[in-house]
Design a protein around this motif. Structure first.
Motif, PDB file in Angstrom:
ATOM      1  N   PRO A  73       7.537  31.749  -4.693  1.00  0.00           N
ATOM      2  CA  PRO A  73       8.207  31.306  -5.929  1.00  0.00           C
ATOM      3  C   PRO A  73       7.532  30.120  -6.619  1.00  0.00           C
ATOM      4  O   PRO A  73       7.353  30.161  -7.826  1.00  0.00           O
ATOM      5  N   PRO A  74       7.129  29.058  -5.908  1.00  0.00           N
ATOM      6  CA  PRO A  74       6.466  27.983  -6.643  1.00  0.00           C
ATOM      7  C   PRO A  74       4.946  28.165  -6.771  1.00  0.00           C
ATOM      8  O   PRO A  74       4.289  27.276  -7.288  1.00  0.00           O
ATOM      9  N   LYS A  75       4.444  29.281  -6.324  1.00  0.00           N
ATOM     10  CA  LYS A  75       3.016  29.618  -6.461  1.00  0.00           C
ATOM     11  C   LYS A  75       2.118  28.538  -5.854  1.00  0.00           C
ATOM     12  O   LYS A  75       1.290  27.946  -6.535  1.00  0.00           O
ATOM     13  N   CYS A  76       2.307  28.280  -4.570  1.00  0.00           N
ATOM     14  CA  CYS A  76       1.516  27.231  -3.931  1.00  0.00           C
ATOM     15  C   CYS A  76       0.456  27.810  -3.012  1.00  0.00           C
ATOM     16  O   CYS A  76      -0.240  27.059  -2.330  1.00  0.00           O
ATOM     17  N   ILE A  77       0.348  29.136  -2.914  1.00  0.00           N
ATOM     18  CA  ILE A  77      -0.636  29.758  -2.025  1.00  0.00           C
ATOM     19  C   ILE A  77      -1.810  30.242  -2.872  1.00  0.00           C
ATOM     20  O   ILE A  77      -1.618  30.808  -3.950  1.00  0.00           O
ATOM     21  N   TYR A  78      -3.011  30.000  -2.351  1.00  0.00           N
ATOM     22  CA  TYR A  78      -4.204  30.452  -3.056  1.00  0.00           C
ATOM     23  C   TYR A  78      -5.089  31.189  -2.049  1.00  0.00           C
ATOM     24  O   TYR A  78      -5.506  30.613  -1.050  1.00  0.00           O
ATOM     25  N   ILE A  79      -5.376  32.459  -2.298  1.00  0.00           N
ATOM     26  CA  ILE A  79      -6.134  33.269  -1.340  1.00  0.00           C
ATOM     27  C   ILE A  79      -7.353  33.862  -2.028  1.00  0.00           C
ATOM     28  O   ILE A  79      -7.260  34.336  -3.164  1.00  0.00           O
ATOM     29  N   GLU A  80      -8.471  33.815  -1.334  1.00  0.00           N
ATOM     30  CA  GLU A  80      -9.648  34.540  -1.785  1.00  0.00           C
ATOM     31  C   GLU A  80      -9.974  35.578  -0.729  1.00  0.00           C
ATOM     32  O   GLU A  80     -10.152  35.245   0.445  1.00  0.00           O
ATOM     33  N   LYS A  81     -10.077  36.811  -1.168  1.00  0.00           N
ATOM     34  CA  LYS A  81     -10.346  37.895  -0.236  1.00  0.00           C
ATOM     35  C   LYS A  81     -11.825  37.868   0.141  1.00  0.00           C
ATOM     36  O   LYS A  81     -12.679  37.541  -0.681  1.00  0.00           O
ATOM     37  N   SER A  82     -12.115  38.258   1.394  1.00  0.00           N
ATOM     38  CA  SER A  82     -13.514  38.295   1.831  1.00  0.00           C
ATOM     39  C   SER A  82     -14.224  39.492   1.193  1.00  0.00           C
ATOM     40  O   SER A  82     -13.591  40.448   0.759  1.00  0.00           O
ATOM     41  N   LYS A  83     -15.563  39.411   1.154  1.00  0.00           N
ATOM     42  CA  LYS A  83     -16.340  40.547   0.633  1.00  0.00           C
ATOM     43  C   LYS A  83     -16.497  41.615   1.722  1.00  0.00           C
ATOM     44  O   LYS A  83     -16.463  42.802   1.453  1.00  0.00           O
ATOM     45  N   ASP A  84     -16.709  41.150   2.958  1.00  0.00           N
ATOM     46  CA  ASP A  84     -16.930  42.104   4.050  1.00  0.00           C
ATOM     47  C   ASP A  84     -15.633  42.318   4.820  1.00  0.00           C
ATOM     48  O   ASP A  84     -14.619  41.675   4.545  1.00  0.00           O
ATOM     49  N   LYS A  85     -15.714  43.247   5.785  1.00  0.00           N
ATOM     50  CA  LYS A  85     -14.540  43.503   6.608  1.00  0.00           C
ATOM     51  C   LYS A  85     -14.876  43.200   8.053  1.00  0.00           C
ATOM     52  O   LYS A  85     -16.032  43.242   8.458  1.00  0.00           O
ATOM     53  N   LYS A  86     -13.821  42.880   8.814  1.00  0.00           N
ATOM     54  CA  LYS A  86     -14.040  42.716  10.254  1.00  0.00           C
ATOM     55  C   LYS A  86     -12.872  43.370  10.970  1.00  0.00           C
ATOM     56  O   LYS A  86     -11.775  43.486  10.404  1.00  0.00           O
TER      57      LYS A  86
ATOM     58  N   HIS B  75      15.286  26.393 -14.927  1.00  0.00           N
ATOM     59  CA  HIS B  75      15.592  27.373 -13.891  1.00  0.00           C
ATOM     60  C   HIS B  75      15.693  28.793 -14.442  1.00  0.00           C
ATOM     61  O   HIS B  75      15.142  29.728 -13.890  1.00  0.00           O
ATOM     62  N   GLU B  76      16.404  28.942 -15.566  1.00  0.00           N
ATOM     63  CA  GLU B  76      16.662  30.290 -16.060  1.00  0.00           C
ATOM     64  C   GLU B  76      15.386  30.964 -16.537  1.00  0.00           C
ATOM     65  O   GLU B  76      15.159  32.147 -16.283  1.00  0.00           O
ATOM     66  N   LYS B  77      14.552  30.194 -17.221  1.00  0.00           N
ATOM     67  CA  LYS B  77      13.328  30.807 -17.750  1.00  0.00           C
ATOM     68  C   LYS B  77      12.351  31.134 -16.616  1.00  0.00           C
ATOM     69  O   LYS B  77      11.677  32.162 -16.646  1.00  0.00           O
ATOM     70  N   ILE B  78      12.288  30.254 -15.618  1.00  0.00           N
ATOM     71  CA  ILE B  78      11.425  30.540 -14.467  1.00  0.00           C
ATOM     72  C   ILE B  78      11.886  31.825 -13.798  1.00  0.00           C
ATOM     73  O   ILE B  78      11.076  32.680 -13.426  1.00  0.00           O
ATOM     74  N   ALA B  79      13.208  31.973 -13.682  1.00  0.00           N
ATOM     75  CA  ALA B  79      13.730  33.155 -12.995  1.00  0.00           C
ATOM     76  C   ALA B  79      13.395  34.429 -13.753  1.00  0.00           C
ATOM     77  O   ALA B  79      13.283  35.501 -13.145  1.00  0.00           O
ATOM     78  N   GLU B  80      13.257  34.337 -15.074  1.00  0.00           N
ATOM     79  CA  GLU B  80      12.892  35.533 -15.834  1.00  0.00           C
ATOM     80  C   GLU B  80      11.436  35.911 -15.633  1.00  0.00           C
ATOM     81  O   GLU B  80      11.020  37.014 -15.970  1.00  0.00           O
ATOM     82  N   GLY B  81      10.651  34.990 -15.096  1.00  0.00           N
ATOM     83  CA  GLY B  81       9.242  35.278 -14.908  1.00  0.00           C
ATOM     84  C   GLY B  81       8.862  35.695 -13.508  1.00  0.00           C
ATOM     85  O   GLY B  81       7.750  36.152 -13.293  1.00  0.00           O
ATOM     86  N   ILE B  82       9.755  35.501 -12.537  1.00  0.00           N
ATOM     87  CA  ILE B  82       9.404  35.876 -11.165  1.00  0.00           C
ATOM     88  C   ILE B  82      10.355  36.956 -10.670  1.00  0.00           C
ATOM     89  O   ILE B  82      11.351  37.268 -11.319  1.00  0.00           O
ATOM     90  N   SER B  83      10.026  37.499  -9.510  1.00  0.00           N
ATOM     91  CA  SER B  83      10.795  38.638  -9.007  1.00  0.00           C
ATOM     92  C   SER B  83      12.227  38.207  -8.673  1.00  0.00           C
ATOM     93  O   SER B  83      12.531  37.023  -8.601  1.00  0.00           O
TER      94      SER B  83
END
Lengths: 207, 396
Positions: A73-86, B75-83
């Motif tokens: 919800p607060p978008k605090c995770i940042y992930i970069e996918k690898s190019k290769d696989k293991k 809060h309300e506008k954020i909720a409209e943008g996420i699942s």
């Protein structure tokens, strides 16, 4: 009589005052840094990445599917996918996170990343003494700082970790079961990967 | 930063249409000056960042203008943008004293939207955590009310001692003391262990003793009675017209409890009464909360006795990645502060098209001026405390 109510209230206060001397369970405060209350098992704090085996970079369960990044919800995770696989624990070649950052100054400990993760790769820690003097980099954890062993997970959430292990063992058994029908060799291969795991350090590890 | 105005200078509603304002209750007598005082946004009585622009004639309040918005978090506008799932932890932060009832109202709205069923055990767990929330909210709200009268400490600490036990239960069940994020669409996130239920039974067994203690401490206290009786009267007609709900409305003598009239969840199975006020003043609001705590304890005892074994999540329920059919739903519950409602419109997408919270705190606060006019400044603090608001919910 005027003042009776006040006297009654004061009697109640006096009872509580005396009670705290005679009954230990009335003492509700602890002297924090020296004394600590017993940890509650379900407590959650900030996420960590689980790895199997001894090598954190090789044993990370995360396959960089980025569901948690999308659902956070607060978008605090940042992930970069690898190019290769293991190969992962089941011996299937999988992507791995070339970069996995969590900004725990943004994280609100909601546990949604844990819930949506299909690989049991991210779990909640209980460590709370995380203060730092660095305002900018100090709270942005990379995958090395986030990695914790499965034993650590067992130590902090024993019941939940046992359930997770049982689920994973079941999935492995299910994955292994159809294999011997075809040929025995890949099954042995898968089992080998399961126990030892590759020890190759992936590119960009620990940055 | 107090500014003095000449009499009449404060009348800012001269150009407003006819009937916009009701006739003044009290007019300043003689040649005096009105004093405008800004109470807050950092006033100790305001529970957070809230400002009251009060116009005073001596000690008496002539006008009172509440100023909201210092804690607006979009809060309300954020909720409209996420699942749909992503908004669940944000609802914890509306009324941060009662996160579980907020979760419940939101889950109810989404369940109405998707037509999701909730298993029996989950309904019982919802009632148990909801009523525990009500007990701790009412206890601390009474504590805050008394603190605003000047008894800084004792009643609030007694309330917090009890609240601590309930928060420990929440932490054991949900993992967090306040930001629980517990309910899901179609049930609850985790099941309660037998040990948790036993611990809850033990805490609930101690709650009537706490209610007795609180009552002995406060109910007949002469100072409390002198300060609160006849203060801040809210007439039932005004309360109904203004949309006031919760203990405020019931203290005004209106028998309206959504647990009774709506019977959401499984509330029609429990035997409990709805306490009503007689004199419509601050003391009645205090008493109604005290009595509601006792009724909540009764519900808790019944629910803990009858709780069945079973799943806590509908196995068919999807918590993420679902797209409800286009339509709208309004889920409402009786939160400790009043009617908490979530209004959702779906356009068939993965996130709501419109998301609206009906916060009880904000709507109960709109009658503040009507209750406060004619009273002293010191009583305004008291009347404000009796409304029982949380700014996180007022501003969202």
């Amino acid at each position: 009589m005027l003042g009776e109510g006040i006297l009654k209230g004061l009697a109640e206060t006096a009872r509580n005052f005396v009670g705290s001397f005679v009954s230990a369970e009335r003492l509700t405060t602890v002297q924090y840094p020296e004394q600590r209350i017993a940890p509650i098992e379900a407590t959650r704090d900030f996420p960590f990445l689980v790895y199997d085996g001894g090598n954190w970079a090789a044993g990370l369960r995360c396959v960089a599917c980025q569901i948690c990044e999308k659902e956070c919800p607060p978008k605090c995770i940042y992930i970069e996918k690898s190019k290769d696989k293991k190969p992962d624990a089941l011996g299937k070649p999988q992507f791995y996170p070339a970069r996995f950052d969590i900004d725990i100054s943004v994280c609100m400990s909601c546990q949604i990343c844990v819930e949506v993760c299909p690989f049991e790769a991210i779990k909640m820690d209980t460590e709370f003494e995380l203060s730092t003097t660095d305002r900018f980099g100090g709270l942005l954890y990379d995958r090395k700082q986030l990695a914790r062993s499965n034993e650590h997970y067992h130590k902090i959430h024993p019941t939940e970790a046992a359930e997770v292990d049982a689920r994973l063992a079941k999935a492995r058994a299910a994955a292994k079961a159809p294999v011997p029908a075809k040929t025995a060799a890949p099954a042995a291969n898968a089992a080998g990967n399961l126990t030892a795991g590759p020890t190759v350090e992936p590119a960009g590890g620990g940055d | 930063m107090n500014v003095t105005y000449k009499v009449g200078a404060f009348e800012s509603n001269k150009n407003k249409p006819e009937g916009w304002n009701r006739p003044p209750v009290i007019t300043p007598d003689g040649e005096g000056e009105l004093l405008e005082v800004a109470m807050g946004p950092h006033h100790p009585s305001t529970h957070g960042v809230f400002r009251m622009d009060v116009a005073l004639d001596g000690e008496r309040v002539i006008r009172l203008k509440p100023v909201f918005g210092y804690l607006h978090r979009n809060h309300e506008k954020i909720a409209e943008g996420i699942s749909y799932l992503g908004s669940m932890p944000f609802t914890d932060r509306l009324d941060y004293l009662c996160p579980l009832t907020n979760n419940w109202a939101y889950a109810l709205a989404v369940e109405k939207l998707t037509g999701q069923e909730v298993p029996e055990r989950a309904e019982y767990l919802r009632v148990i955590v909801g009523e525990l929330t009500r007990v701790q909210n009412h206890a601390s709200s009474i504590g805050f009310l008394i603190q605003e009268m000047g008894a800084s400490g004792t009643p609030l600490m007694y309330a917090f001692r009890e609240r601590e036990k309930i928060l420990d239960l929440f932490e054991e069940l949900t993992g967090a003391r306040m930001m629980c994020n517990y309910m899901r669409f179609g049930g609850c996130r985790v099941d309660a262990s037998p040990a948790w239920l036993d611990a809850t039974r033990k805490v609930v067994a101690g709650l009537p003793g706490f209610a007795d203690e609180f009552e002995r401490l406060l109910r007949t206290n002469e100072i409390l009675m002198a300060r609160t009786q006849g203060v801040g009267i809210l007439r039932p007609e005004l309360a109904v017209n203004a949309g006031v709900t919760g203990p405020m409305l019931r203290a005004s003598g209106v028998n309206y409890d959504i647990r009774k009239v709506d019977g959401y969840g499984i509330y029609n199975r429990f035997n409990f009464r709805v306490p009503l006020g007689d004199h419509w003043d601050v003391y009645d609001r205090f008493m109604v909360r005290l009595l509601e705590m006792r009724e909540s304890i009764k519900i808790l005892e019944q629910a803990l006795k009858d709780i069945p074994i079973g799943p806590v999540m509908d196995p068919k329920a999807k918590i993420r990645g679902f797209r409800p059919k286009p339509g709208e739903a309004y889920g409402r519950i009786e939160s400790p502060k009043g009617e908490l409602g979530f209004y959702l419109i779906s356009d068939g997408g993965p996130n709501p098209y419109r998301y609206r919270v009906r916060p009880p705190s904000l709507i109960n606060l709109t009658v503040l001026e009507d209750m406060a006019i004619g009273h002293n400044v010191a009583d305004v603090v008291l009347i404000f405390g009796s409304v029982d608001i949380i700014l996180g919910e007022v501003d969202r």
